[in-house]
Enzyme design. Structure first.
Site, short mmCIF file in Angstrom:
data_model
loop_
_atom_site.label_atom_id
_atom_site.label_comp_id
_atom_site.label_asym_id
_atom_site.label_seq_id
_atom_site.Cartn_x
_atom_site.Cartn_y
_atom_site.Cartn_z
CE LYS A 48 2.53 6.37 7.24
NZ LYS A 48 2.40 5.65 5.98
CG ASP A 50 -0.18 -0.07 2.94
OD1 ASP A 50 0.39 0.77 2.22
OD2 ASP A 50 0.18 -1.26 3.00
CD GLU A 193 1.79 2.47 5.52
OE1 GLU A 193 2.80 2.46 4.80
OE2 GLU A 193 0.79 3.17 5.27
#
Length: 341
Positions: A48, A50, A193
């Site tokens: 993931k 950011d 993230e």
């Protein structure tokens, strides 16, 4: 699970450049649901990132970028557009990805990306000082044909065939069969993230939040509507002490979720105070329980038009615990802001 199938917004517009009517037809990206990662063989895992979500539309020799709320952001990232047109020029494609800026250590930094995302026409000096990357992880159309009804693995195969493997435009890897806890540890160790788990057979649903994608952040973040501010003391006296934060509850009402007074640079405080002074309002947006707005003093209300990005430890129902400001978001609208997880 039987996914809803509606791919009508996964096609390229008929006219280019985009008319206002065509721009409204740009698809919103598919969204993930928060939760624990399913440690199962029929799920893939991605990192993931950011940053800022971006829909890429290429037609002929032209490529354009759109934010999550379908606002065109092409002008903010000319370096990415140059790379995209150089590699994909002549193809009709629609792609989904994330724009990130990285620290010298290589970790994505939303705070650093703020220096680019709020500049409509960056100069050469800013582009050199804050280079950005575009990580593409999905494909919506290929050669003008809608492919959102294909499975995740089929779409990833098509994306891989584009050979986007050179900075600043790349296709990040995914893993099948790797333990989710090990990947979470890898994400944490590399300053990422979190992770996103995606069902191997999942189709793409523009603009929808689906249980076929599950996001597991390491640090909790949320968007919040800026509803007002309280007076500051000491060095914060000329600007503000804290910002009053709000979100929409299940009934669509704007409610107080806490205040944030940390995470601001001096320059950010000055810039925010200037924005707040442009949008004052005399009426309160919602009642404040005594003692819940951080510092003593009278709250100063503003029109609820600004959206901030907040990092926090947990949300108790009474308010955010240990919130920290990360910056303004111009890719989200106040109407989109729901209650924190």
């Amino acid at each position: 699970m039987a996914p809803d199938r509606d791919h009508s917004r996964g096609r390229l517009p008929e006219h280019w450049p985009l008319s206002p009517a065509d721009r409204a037809a740009v698809p919103a990206p598919m969204l993930a649901t928060s939760g624990r990662p399913p440690d199962a063989p029929d799920w893939a895992v991605e990192m993931k990132w950011d940053g800022v979500r971006a829909i890429v539309i290429c037609s002929g020799a032209d490529c354009r970028l759109y934010s999550r709320n379908r606002r065109e952001i092409t002008g903010s990232y000319p370096d990415l557009v140059t790379a995209l047109t150089g590699h994909l020029g002549g193809r009709d494609l629609m792609l989904d990805g994330e724009i990130i800026a990285q620290t010298p250590a290589g970790a994505p930094s939303f705070r650093l990306l703020q220096r680019r995302m709020h500049v409509a026409r960056p100069g050469r000096a800013l582009i050199g000082a804050v280079p950005v990357q575009l990580f593409l992880f999905d494909i919506l159309t290929d050669a003008g044909a809608d492919v959102t009804g294909l499975t995740y693995l089929d779409r990833r195969d098509r994306l891989q065939a584009l050979a986007l493997d050179t900075a600043p435009v790349q296709t990040p890897p995914y893993w099948v069969g790797a333990p989710a806890d090990r990947l979470l540890t890898a994400a944490r160790d590399n300053g990422l993230e979190g992770i996103i788990s995606k069902r191997l057979d999942s189709t793409y649903h523009p603009g929808r939040r689906s249980r076929s994608w599950i996001k597991t952040p390491i640090r909790k973040t949320t968007e919040a509507v800026v509803a007002g501010w309280t007076a500051g003391t000491g060095s914060a006296g000329p600007t503000f002490g804290s910002l009053i934060l709000a979100a929409h509850d299940a009934d669509g009402r704007l409610v107080h979720i806490g205040n944030v007074g940390t995470g601001f640079t001096t320059a950010a405080r000055r810039a925010l105070r200037a924005r707040l002074d442009e949008i004052p309002r005399s009426e309160a947006l919602f009642p404040l329980t005594p003692g819940r707005f951080g510092r003593p003093g009278t709250p100063h209300w503003v029109d609820p038009v600004l959206v901030g990005d907040i990092e926090y430890r947990e949300y108790t129902g009474e308010g955010l615990r240990h919130p920290s400001w990360r910056g303004l978001r111009n890719d989200k609208t106040p109407d989109e802001v729901g209650m924190p997880a």
